[in-house]
Motif scaffolding. Sequence first.
Motif, PDB file in Angstrom:
ATOM      1  N   ARG A 150       3.465  56.797   0.684  1.00 16.29           N
ATOM      2  CA  ARG A 150       2.636  57.576   1.616  1.00 16.29           C
ATOM      3  C   ARG A 150       1.194  57.640   1.136  1.00 16.29           C
ATOM      4  O   ARG A 150       0.261  57.533   1.933  1.00 16.29           O
ATOM      5  CB  ARG A 150       3.204  58.987   1.771  1.00 16.29           C
ATOM      6  N   GLN A 153      -0.344  54.434   1.899  1.00 18.57           N
ATOM      7  CA  GLN A 153      -0.520  54.328   3.348  1.00 18.57           C
ATOM      8  C   GLN A 153      -1.805  55.038   3.789  1.00 18.57           C
ATOM      9  O   GLN A 153      -2.593  54.504   4.573  1.00 18.57           O
ATOM     10  CB  GLN A 153       0.696  54.944   4.041  1.00 18.57           C
ATOM     11  N   VAL A 154      -2.008  56.242   3.265  1.00 14.48           N
ATOM     12  CA  VAL A 154      -3.226  56.990   3.596  1.00 14.48           C
ATOM     13  C   VAL A 154      -4.463  56.236   3.118  1.00 14.48           C
ATOM     14  O   VAL A 154      -5.462  56.104   3.846  1.00 14.48           O
ATOM     15  CB  VAL A 154      -3.182  58.402   2.981  1.00 14.48           C
ATOM     16  N   CYS A 199      -7.055  57.557  14.124  1.00 14.46           N
ATOM     17  CA  CYS A 199      -7.026  57.732  12.667  1.00 14.46           C
ATOM     18  C   CYS A 199      -6.630  59.146  12.284  1.00 14.46           C
ATOM     19  O   CYS A 199      -5.775  59.352  11.403  1.00 14.46           O
ATOM     20  CB  CYS A 199      -8.395  57.397  12.070  1.00 14.46           C
ATOM     21  N   LEU A 203      -3.325  60.345  10.220  1.00 20.15           N
ATOM     22  CA  LEU A 203      -3.433  61.088   8.963  1.00 20.15           C
ATOM     23  C   LEU A 203      -2.709  62.426   9.052  1.00 20.15           C
ATOM     24  O   LEU A 203      -2.002  62.831   8.121  1.00 20.15           O
ATOM     25  CB  LEU A 203      -4.904  61.300   8.597  1.00 20.15           C
ATOM     26  N   LEU A 206       1.042  61.963   8.745  1.00 19.54           N
ATOM     27  CA  LEU A 206       1.529  61.630   7.420  1.00 19.54           C
ATOM     28  C   LEU A 206       1.526  62.829   6.471  1.00 19.54           C
ATOM     29  O   LEU A 206       2.277  62.851   5.496  1.00 19.54           O
ATOM     30  CB  LEU A 206       0.690  60.507   6.808  1.00 19.54           C
ATOM     31  N   MET A 207       0.691  63.827   6.768  1.00 13.98           N
ATOM     32  CA  MET A 207       0.584  64.953   5.849  1.00 13.98           C
ATOM     33  C   MET A 207       1.850  65.794   5.827  1.00 13.98           C
ATOM     34  O   MET A 207       2.255  66.308   4.790  1.00 13.98           O
ATOM     35  CB  MET A 207      -0.623  65.823   6.208  1.00 13.98           C
ATOM     36  N   PHE A 213      -1.662  65.433   0.967  1.00  5.87           N
ATOM     37  CA  PHE A 213      -1.124  64.370   1.823  1.00  5.87           C
ATOM     38  C   PHE A 213       0.301  63.979   1.460  1.00  5.87           C
ATOM     39  O   PHE A 213       1.083  63.625   2.339  1.00  5.87           O
ATOM     40  CB  PHE A 213      -2.039  63.144   1.783  1.00  5.87           C
ATOM     41  N   THR A 214       0.649  64.017   0.174  1.00 10.40           N
ATOM     42  CA  THR A 214       2.012  63.630  -0.210  1.00 10.40           C
ATOM     43  C   THR A 214       2.891  64.841  -0.491  1.00 10.40           C
ATOM     44  O   THR A 214       4.011  64.685  -0.982  1.00 10.40           O
ATOM     45  CB  THR A 214       2.005  62.723  -1.449  1.00 10.40           C
ATOM     46  N   ALA A 221      -5.062  59.796  -2.650  1.00  8.56           N
ATOM     47  CA  ALA A 221      -5.260  59.832  -1.196  1.00  8.56           C
ATOM     48  C   ALA A 221      -6.119  61.010  -0.799  1.00  8.56           C
ATOM     49  O   ALA A 221      -7.011  60.888   0.056  1.00  8.56           O
ATOM     50  CB  ALA A 221      -3.904  59.886  -0.489  1.00  8.56           C
ATOM     51  N   ASP A 222      -5.885  62.164  -1.384  1.00  2.89           N
ATOM     52  CA  ASP A 222      -6.678  63.354  -1.069  1.00  2.89           C
ATOM     53  C   ASP A 222      -8.127  63.180  -1.502  1.00  2.89           C
ATOM     54  O   ASP A 222      -9.055  63.585  -0.782  1.00  2.89           O
ATOM     55  CB  ASP A 222      -6.078  64.583  -1.762  1.00  2.89           C
ATOM     56  N   ALA A 225      -9.823  60.622   0.870  1.00  2.49           N
ATOM     57  CA  ALA A 225      -9.999  61.224   2.194  1.00  2.49           C
ATOM     58  C   ALA A 225     -11.097  62.284   2.164  1.00  2.49           C
ATOM     59  O   ALA A 225     -11.888  62.403   3.102  1.00  2.49           O
ATOM     60  CB  ALA A 225      -8.683  61.843   2.661  1.00  2.49           C
TER      61      ALA A 225
END
Length: 270
Positions: A150, A153-154, A199, A203, A206-207, A213-214, A221-222, A225
Amino acid sequence: MRMGRAGVATAAGPAKQCPDKAAPGGWPIRPFTRGRPGRILGFRCWLVVAKRMEAVTVFGARYSVYVRSVRLALEEKQIPYRLEEVDVFAPGGPPPALLQRHPFGRIPAFEHRRATDTVAIYETAAILRYVDEAFDGPALQPHIALPRARMNQVLGILDNYAYRCLVWDIYVERVSRPAQGRPSDEARIASALPQARTCLRALAGLMQEGPWFTGPQLTLADLHAASVFAYFVQAAEAPDLLAGHDNLCRWWAEMSRRDSMIRTPFESGE
């Protein structure tokens, strides 16, 4: 033979003191207590000196999303570093010194001078993973397969779809260009809105539970972003685009208050 309280055993005279009791960044290294073999104490002192010889340098500009992502990772890991300013938008293009570090003339480039050699890396994804895996500090990548997927992915969504539309097509046109006395390209902004909605919807999906995010672990990822959102949320279009994505709004409110974000502000340029 006499043993100093926090030092190295010597045949005569007082024990030699360990040069430092803390590694760079304030991470404590406790001296061995009295009675441990002197050679172990000597190795401990050598380790501290070796760590003090290490140096991390980021080559890039304070206005760059990708440079900030690397700086955020270093801040979260509590790694001391130096930022050497490089402006790729200066007249004449990227300076020759940067091209020696990054053959494509992009930023950031990264250097880790170690006790025995120097590591040079370019490409943000590679730098971020090296920073997380080569240094002590909180892990910024999940160890479990699905959360790690994940995270990647982000990162892929941000790099391949979100960065250009949220930063260059919306923020730059709505905020940066007018600040420089130039008109916004309204057609470019309008054409970016559908992609931006896609987008943000992806996002937010996925959160899931959050707060990151994971899930409960802050990851790369955080950080990446957050570097994108720090520009995007300044645009007038942002509130409407974020409407209905309460989890993204809560995430940004929490992320924007972190010390790492406060210590790495953008400076105009992108």
